[in-house]
Design an enzyme around this catalytic site. Structure first.
Site, PDB file in Angstrom:
ATOM      1  N   PHE A 130      -5.199   4.786   0.316  1.00 35.59           N
ATOM      2  CA  PHE A 130      -4.143   3.881   0.784  1.00 35.59           C
ATOM      3  C   PHE A 130      -4.683   2.461   0.869  1.00 35.59           C
ATOM      4  CE2 PHE A 130      -2.871   8.018   2.535  1.00 35.59           C
ATOM      5  CZ  PHE A 130      -1.727   8.157   1.768  1.00 35.59           C
ATOM      6  N   TYR A 131      -5.935   2.372   1.317  1.00 35.75           N
ATOM      7  CA  TYR A 131      -6.561   1.046   1.416  1.00 35.75           C
ATOM      8  C   TYR A 131      -6.579   0.371   0.042  1.00 35.75           C
ATOM      9  CZ  TYR A 131     -10.134  -2.501   2.068  1.00 35.75           C
ATOM     10  OH  TYR A 131     -10.818  -3.689   2.090  1.00 35.75           O
TER      11      TYR A 131
END
Ligand code: UGA
Length: 316
Positions: A148-149
């Site tokens: 997600f980062y």
């Protein structure tokens, strides 16, 4: 000249702040002291600056457009470092990553465009590449993040490109490769392993430890930011790496040597979000910005361990 550093109380941001202050700039920090890790660590990162006349801390969030508008009125340059970090972020936190890294970046860019900002330097990440198709990784490598980062940093980059190329806001994107050094985030391998080794506790290695990272010493990352700041370039994306890579097994060996210990690892399952290898090709950063990494990873590790031992000694 007035400079804003978002996330200036964090690991990387606080080092950029120190360099800017030492060069006489007026430095404003916006930081929301998010609880991803201890707020006390962040307060410590900037404590030594709080009485300086050319330093101002604003506790606040970059999604607060009113606060941004008011702050940006007097700014010339923005280093956008604020983010929810960590490639091993949990599925439950995916919306937080989006809120901080995508919505936050979009809010900031909008307000920069409405102010008189001359340049934005955006802290991005090697995690935008995902699993490497070839090594070393140059900026033309496919972008397929697996965390997600990484996905939210890539979205931030894409917004930067639109604001720069379509709306004319000068922006430089810097993709950092696993930065380490004093004040490093407590969840990252070098900081975590050193802390456990100094306590005589075992470290956990995710996977078989043969994954490799281009560990980049913080001083090189600060230099990369200053070069981007001083460059005439109006748009560009650059890898900022150390130029060497180590496996996690080798890293543990070097940390044991530096600490004079022989701590053994416990091998645990590989985690989601972790790529197998990173290694930066920094030719483009050298060609356009004049960036050449100076701190060899082994020297950096020794410097880090000395700092960490001092911290334990001073009770910090
Ligand atoms: C780091 C940063 O944490 C990210 O925020 C950043 O985006 C990324 O670098 C980047 O290059 O862009 P990472 O490479 O995962 O991410 O850095 P570490 O947390 O120091 O981990 C390095 C390696 O050590 C990983 O393979 C990880 O699995 C391993 N590790 C980490 C362990 O084996 N055990 C641990 O306890 C911690």
């Amino acid at each position: 000249m007035n400079v804003l550093v978002t996330g200036g109380a964090g690991f990387i941001g606080s080092h950029i702040v120190d360099r800017l202050l030492s060069q006489g700039y007026f430095v404003f920090v916006i930081d929301n002291f998010d609880n991803y890790y201890s707020q006390e660590i962040k307060a410590n990162n900037i404590r030594h600056n709080q009485d300086k006349k050319n330093f101002k801390l604003i506790r606040g969030d970059i999604r607060n457009s009113d606060l941004l508008r008011e702050t940006l009125k007097d700014m010339d340059i923005v280093f956008h470092v604020a983010a929810r970090p960590g490639v091993r972020g949990r599925l439950q936190d995916s919306r937080i990553y989006h809120e901080f890294n995508v919505t936050g970046t979009l809010c900031l860019l909008n307000e920069c465009l409405n102010s008189n900002i001359k340049k934005v330097i955006f802290s991005s990440s090697s995690s935008v590449y995902g699993e490497s198709k070839y090594l070393p990784i140059d900026e033309k490598h496919p972008l397929n993040p697996i965390s997600f980062y990484g996905a939210t940093k890539l979205a931030g980059e894409k917004y930067c490109r639109i604001f720069s190329e379509i709306y004319g806001l000068p922006i430089i994107v810097l993709r950092y490769f696993t930065v380490f050094g004093p004040r490093q985030r407590p969840d990252e391998a070098i900081c975590k392993f050193t802390r456990l080794i100094l306590r005589g506790e075992r470290v956990e290695i995710y996977g078989n430890g043969e994954q490799t990272r281009d560990f980049t010493y913080i001083d090189d990352v600060v230099v990369g930011n200053m070069l981007a700041f001083n460059s005439e370039t109006k748009w560009g994306t650059f890898n900022i790496g150390g130029g060497q890579r180590l496996s996690i097994n080798e890293l543990l060996k070097l940390l044991n040597e530096a600490c004079g210990t022989n701590v053994m690892p416990v091998y645990c399952p590989k985690t989601i979000g972790d790529v197998s290898n990173t290694w930066a090709n920094v030719d483009e950063a050298q060609r356009i910005l004049g960036y050449v990494p100076k701190v060899d990873v082994r020297t950096g590790i020794k410097k880090y361990v000395e700092w960490a031992i001092n911290q334990v000694g001073s009770g910090s």
